[in-house]
Design a protein around this motif. Structure first.
Motif, PDB file in Angstrom:
ATOM      1  N   LEU A 170       0.819  -1.216   0.000  1.00 20.50           N
ATOM      2  CA  LEU A 170       0.000   0.000   0.000  1.00 20.50           C
ATOM      3  C   LEU A 170       0.851   1.264   0.000  1.00 20.50           C
ATOM      4  CD1 LEU A 170      -2.784  -1.218   2.426  1.00 20.50           C
ATOM      5  CD2 LEU A 170      -3.072  -0.660  -0.001  1.00 20.50           C
ATOM      6  N   MET A 171       2.000   1.235   0.661  1.00 20.42           N
ATOM      7  CA  MET A 171       2.866   2.411   0.671  1.00 20.42           C
ATOM      8  C   MET A 171       3.496   2.629  -0.704  1.00 20.42           C
ATOM      9  SD  MET A 171       3.635   4.945   2.497  1.00 20.42           S
ATOM     10  CE  MET A 171       3.258   4.547   4.176  1.00 20.42           C
TER      11      MET A 171
ATOM     12  N   LEU B 252      -6.315   4.033   0.453  1.00 22.25           N
ATOM     13  CA  LEU B 252      -5.759   4.918   1.477  1.00 22.25           C
ATOM     14  C   LEU B 252      -6.323   4.588   2.854  1.00 22.25           C
ATOM     15  CD1 LEU B 252      -3.714   7.151   1.730  1.00 22.25           C
ATOM     16  CD2 LEU B 252      -5.544   8.812   1.360  1.00 22.25           C
ATOM     17  N   VAL B 253      -7.604   4.280   2.933  1.00 20.90           N
ATOM     18  CA  VAL B 253      -8.197   3.840   4.204  1.00 20.90           C
ATOM     19  C   VAL B 253      -7.551   2.524   4.640  1.00 20.90           C
ATOM     20  CG1 VAL B 253     -10.312   2.935   5.269  1.00 20.90           C
ATOM     21  CG2 VAL B 253     -10.389   5.067   3.974  1.00 20.90           C
ATOM     22  N   LEU B 254      -7.354   1.606   3.705  1.00 20.73           N
ATOM     23  CA  LEU B 254      -6.691   0.339   4.036  1.00 20.73           C
ATOM     24  C   LEU B 254      -5.265   0.564   4.525  1.00 20.73           C
ATOM     25  CD1 LEU B 254      -7.921  -1.927   1.090  1.00 20.73           C
ATOM     26  CD2 LEU B 254      -8.689  -1.958   3.482  1.00 20.73           C
ATOM     27  N   LEU B 255      -4.551   1.517   3.922  1.00 21.39           N
ATOM     28  CA  LEU B 255      -3.194   1.845   4.367  1.00 21.39           C
ATOM     29  C   LEU B 255      -3.210   2.365   5.801  1.00 21.39           C
ATOM     30  CD1 LEU B 255      -0.152   2.270   3.898  1.00 21.39           C
ATOM     31  CD2 LEU B 255      -0.724   4.495   2.901  1.00 21.39           C
ATOM     32  N   VAL B 256      -4.131   3.245   6.108  1.00 22.39           N
ATOM     33  CA  VAL B 256      -4.236   3.791   7.468  1.00 22.39           C
ATOM     34  C   VAL B 256      -4.539   2.669   8.461  1.00 22.39           C
ATOM     35  CG1 VAL B 256      -5.696   5.224   8.962  1.00 22.39           C
ATOM     36  CG2 VAL B 256      -4.844   6.137   6.806  1.00 22.39           C
TER      37      VAL B 256
ATOM     38  N   THR C  34      -1.526   0.308   8.826  1.00 25.35           N
ATOM     39  CA  THR C  34      -0.397   0.958   9.505  1.00 25.35           C
ATOM     40  C   THR C  34      -0.647   1.074  11.004  1.00 25.35           C
ATOM     41  OG1 THR C  34       0.135   2.183   7.503  1.00 25.35           O
ATOM     42  CG2 THR C  34       1.022   3.037   9.567  1.00 25.35           C
ATOM     43  N   PHE C  35      -1.829   1.515  11.383  1.00 28.20           N
ATOM     44  CA  PHE C  35      -2.122   1.653  12.807  1.00 28.20           C
ATOM     45  C   PHE C  35      -2.194   0.289  13.493  1.00 28.20           C
ATOM     46  CE2 PHE C  35      -3.275   6.037  11.878  1.00 28.20           C
ATOM     47  CZ  PHE C  35      -2.706   6.670  12.969  1.00 28.20           C
ATOM     48  N   TRP C  36      -2.720  -0.722  12.810  1.00 27.83           N
ATOM     49  CA  TRP C  36      -2.773  -2.065  13.401  1.00 27.83           C
ATOM     50  C   TRP C  36      -1.354  -2.611  13.584  1.00 27.83           C
ATOM     51  CZ3 TRP C  36      -6.121  -4.407  16.175  1.00 27.83           C
ATOM     52  CH2 TRP C  36      -6.013  -5.775  16.419  1.00 27.83           C
ATOM     53  N   HIS C  37      -0.507  -2.404  12.596  1.00 25.09           N
ATOM     54  CA  HIS C  37       0.881  -2.858  12.687  1.00 25.09           C
ATOM     55  C   HIS C  37       1.604  -2.149  13.837  1.00 25.09           C
ATOM     56  CE1 HIS C  37       4.603  -4.591  11.146  1.00 25.09           C
ATOM     57  NE2 HIS C  37       5.160  -3.410  11.288  1.00 25.09           N
ATOM     58  N   MET C  38       1.389  -0.850  13.958  1.00 26.25           N
ATOM     59  CA  MET C  38       1.991  -0.092  15.052  1.00 26.25           C
ATOM     60  C   MET C  38       1.524  -0.633  16.403  1.00 26.25           C
ATOM     61  SD  MET C  38       1.673   3.955  16.011  1.00 26.25           S
ATOM     62  CE  MET C  38      -0.028   3.829  16.510  1.00 26.25           C
ATOM     63  N   ARG C  39       0.239  -0.928  16.513  1.00 21.48           N
ATOM     64  CA  ARG C  39      -0.301  -1.444  17.764  1.00 21.48           C
ATOM     65  C   ARG C  39       0.320  -2.792  18.124  1.00 21.48           C
ATOM     66  NH1 ARG C  39      -2.701  -5.271  19.663  1.00 21.48           N
ATOM     67  NH2 ARG C  39      -4.034  -5.178  21.457  1.00 21.48           N
ATOM     68  N   LEU C  40       0.453  -3.655  17.136  1.00 21.89           N
ATOM     69  CA  LEU C  40       1.047  -4.967  17.384  1.00 21.89           C
ATOM     70  C   LEU C  40       2.493  -4.842  17.872  1.00 21.89           C
ATOM     71  CD1 LEU C  40      -0.292  -6.870  14.252  1.00 21.89           C
ATOM     72  CD2 LEU C  40      -0.950  -7.303  16.622  1.00 21.89           C
ATOM     73  N   GLY C  41       3.271  -3.994  17.216  1.00 24.97           N
ATOM     74  CA  GLY C  41       4.664  -3.816  17.596  1.00 24.97           C
ATOM     75  C   GLY C  41       4.817  -3.202  18.968  1.00 24.97           C
ATOM     76  N   LEU C  42       4.021  -2.179  19.267  1.00 25.36           N
ATOM     77  CA  LEU C  42       4.110  -1.545  20.577  1.00 25.36           C
ATOM     78  C   LEU C  42       3.588  -2.449  21.683  1.00 25.36           C
ATOM     79  CD1 LEU C  42       3.228   2.148  19.720  1.00 25.36           C
ATOM     80  CD2 LEU C  42       5.441   1.216  20.416  1.00 25.36           C
ATOM     81  N   GLN C  43       2.633  -3.310  21.364  1.00 24.96           N
ATOM     82  CA  GLN C  43       2.152  -4.272  22.360  1.00 24.96           C
ATOM     83  C   GLN C  43       3.286  -5.190  22.791  1.00 24.96           C
ATOM     84  OE1 GLN C  43      -1.157  -6.734  21.144  1.00 24.96           O
ATOM     85  NE2 GLN C  43      -0.781  -8.191  22.777  1.00 24.96           N
TER      86      GLN C  43
ATOM     87  N   GLY D 298      -6.557   6.313  14.356  1.00 21.06           N
ATOM     88  CA  GLY D 298      -7.017   5.631  13.145  1.00 21.06           C
ATOM     89  C   GLY D 298      -8.392   6.119  12.712  1.00 21.06           C
ATOM     90  N   ALA D 299      -9.290   6.280  13.675  1.00 22.05           N
ATOM     91  CA  ALA D 299     -10.640   6.756  13.362  1.00 22.05           C
ATOM     92  C   ALA D 299     -10.601   8.176  12.806  1.00 22.05           C
ATOM     93  CB  ALA D 299     -11.518   6.697  14.612  1.00 22.05           C
ATOM     94  N   LEU D 300      -9.751   9.026  13.367  1.00 24.09           N
ATOM     95  CA  LEU D 300      -9.620  10.396  12.874  1.00 24.09           C
ATOM     96  C   LEU D 300      -9.097  10.409  11.436  1.00 24.09           C
ATOM     97  CD1 LEU D 300      -9.757  13.436  13.436  1.00 24.09           C
ATOM     98  CD2 LEU D 300      -7.421  13.282  14.301  1.00 24.09           C
ATOM     99  N   CYS D 301      -8.113   9.579  11.153  1.00 23.33           N
ATOM    100  CA  CYS D 301      -7.573   9.497   9.792  1.00 23.33           C
ATOM    101  C   CYS D 301      -8.629   8.995   8.803  1.00 23.33           C
ATOM    102  CB  CYS D 301      -6.355   8.585   9.751  1.00 23.33           C
ATOM    103  SG  CYS D 301      -4.899   9.253  10.565  1.00 23.33           S
TER     104      CYS D 301
END
Length: 129
Positions: free
Chosen positions: A36-37, A68-72, A75-84, A112-115
């Protein structure tokens, strides 16, 4: 008592067998982010100009808004997984760990919702060209 026994697993000392799912989700979201990027960068570079009107008109296309919605989301799901994983590894007190994980989930959900809202607002004509 060893970690391979039934009692050790009940006490939380054995393998929970859930790490594979988390690891797999991180790889899937990483692959989705890469694809997507690349799409996003190529799409932006192909625009004739990068002024407000051109970007808004570009974003009004469903062929742009949906990826673009799928990218957002990816990306946010991936960030959440890594930070978890980071939080689970480095925050040792259980109460703090739960609190930080709740804050992480709230942050990821709200951002994510705001984006997604912003993308959809433009896509459905909420911003003048």
């Amino acid at each position: 008592m060893g970690t391979g026994t039934g009692l050790g697993r009940v006490r939380g000392l054995g393998s929970a067998k859930s790490g594979t799912h988390h690891w797999w989700l991180q790889r899937v979201t990483a692959a989705a982010n890469l694809v997507l990027m690349i799409w996003f960068i190529v799409s932006i570079v192909r625009l004739p100009v990068l002024d407000h009107q051109a970007v808004v008109l570009w974003l009004k296309s469903p062929l742009v808004a949906v990826p673009l919605v799928l990218l957002v989301l990816s990306t946010f799901w991936h960030m959440r997984l890594g930070l978890q994983v980071f939080i689970e590894d480095y925050v040792h007190e259980e109460g703090n760990k739960v609190a930080v994980l709740l804050l992480l989930n709230a942050y990821v959900f709200l951002c994510g919702a705001l984006c997604v809202f912003s993308i959809l607002k433009i896509a459905f004509g909420g911003v003048p060209a």
